[in-house]
Design an enzyme around this catalytic site. Sequence first.
Site, PDB file in Angstrom:
ATOM      1  N   SER A  54       3.424  -0.203   4.970  1.00 60.00           N
ATOM      2  CA  SER A  54       4.714  -0.118   5.608  1.00 60.00           C
ATOM      3  C   SER A  54       4.786  -0.396   7.236  1.00 60.00           C
ATOM      4  CB  SER A  54       5.544   1.005   5.213  1.00 60.00           C
ATOM      5  OG  SER A  54       5.086   2.011   6.035  1.00 60.00           O
ATOM      6  N   LYS A  74       6.614   5.925  11.125  1.00 54.60           N
ATOM      7  CA  LYS A  74       7.481   4.704  11.336  1.00 54.60           C
ATOM      8  C   LYS A  74       7.724   4.543  12.643  1.00 54.60           C
ATOM      9  CE  LYS A  74       8.220   4.572   6.643  1.00 54.60           C
ATOM     10  NZ  LYS A  74       7.669   3.526   5.773  1.00 54.60           N
TER      11      LYS A  74
END
Length: 178
Positions: free
Chosen positions: A35, A76
């Site tokens: 991701s 993230k």
Amino acid sequence: MKKYRRVIRTVLLALILAFVFRSYLFASYIVDGESMQPTLDDGNLLMVNKAVYDWQEIDRQEVIVFHANEEEDYVKRVIGISGDEVFVKNDQLYINGKLVDERYLDPLRPEDGHPFTEDFTLEELTGHKRVPEGHLFVMGDNRRDSLDSRYFGFVPIESVVGKVDVRYWPVNQLGVQF
């Protein structure tokens, strides 16, 4: 005998310092998944600064680690902080109406004209026009394959473990800036 005492004292001091650094200042994390590509790859080892946010606020574009649930931590990028209005239009990110330069995404942007990041507004995704107080809006750099705030909502600031400072494995990808 005196020589051994010094060695034992030195070893004990080193162990205590290592414990303090590991427990309170830094943590090591392994990237699990794709991701955050192209910035971070699956299996990268990261050094996370756990104390930095005791002295400064979390800022946009920083790469953080946070507790996603009781078993998992996620890595993230911070896109929006408290009070921010976030939206994507025509594959471009806007924060508070201003275009954000996201050059770190260029290696993954498709050449076929398909959008890398689908259009959205916070209100469409979350029902909120702005990021609520005490929360963050985060996204993975691999926008097409990232479980992030677009799916699970805002991240409470108190769940943040720290800021990713260093990628130290593999050695050929050693890096400090993200």
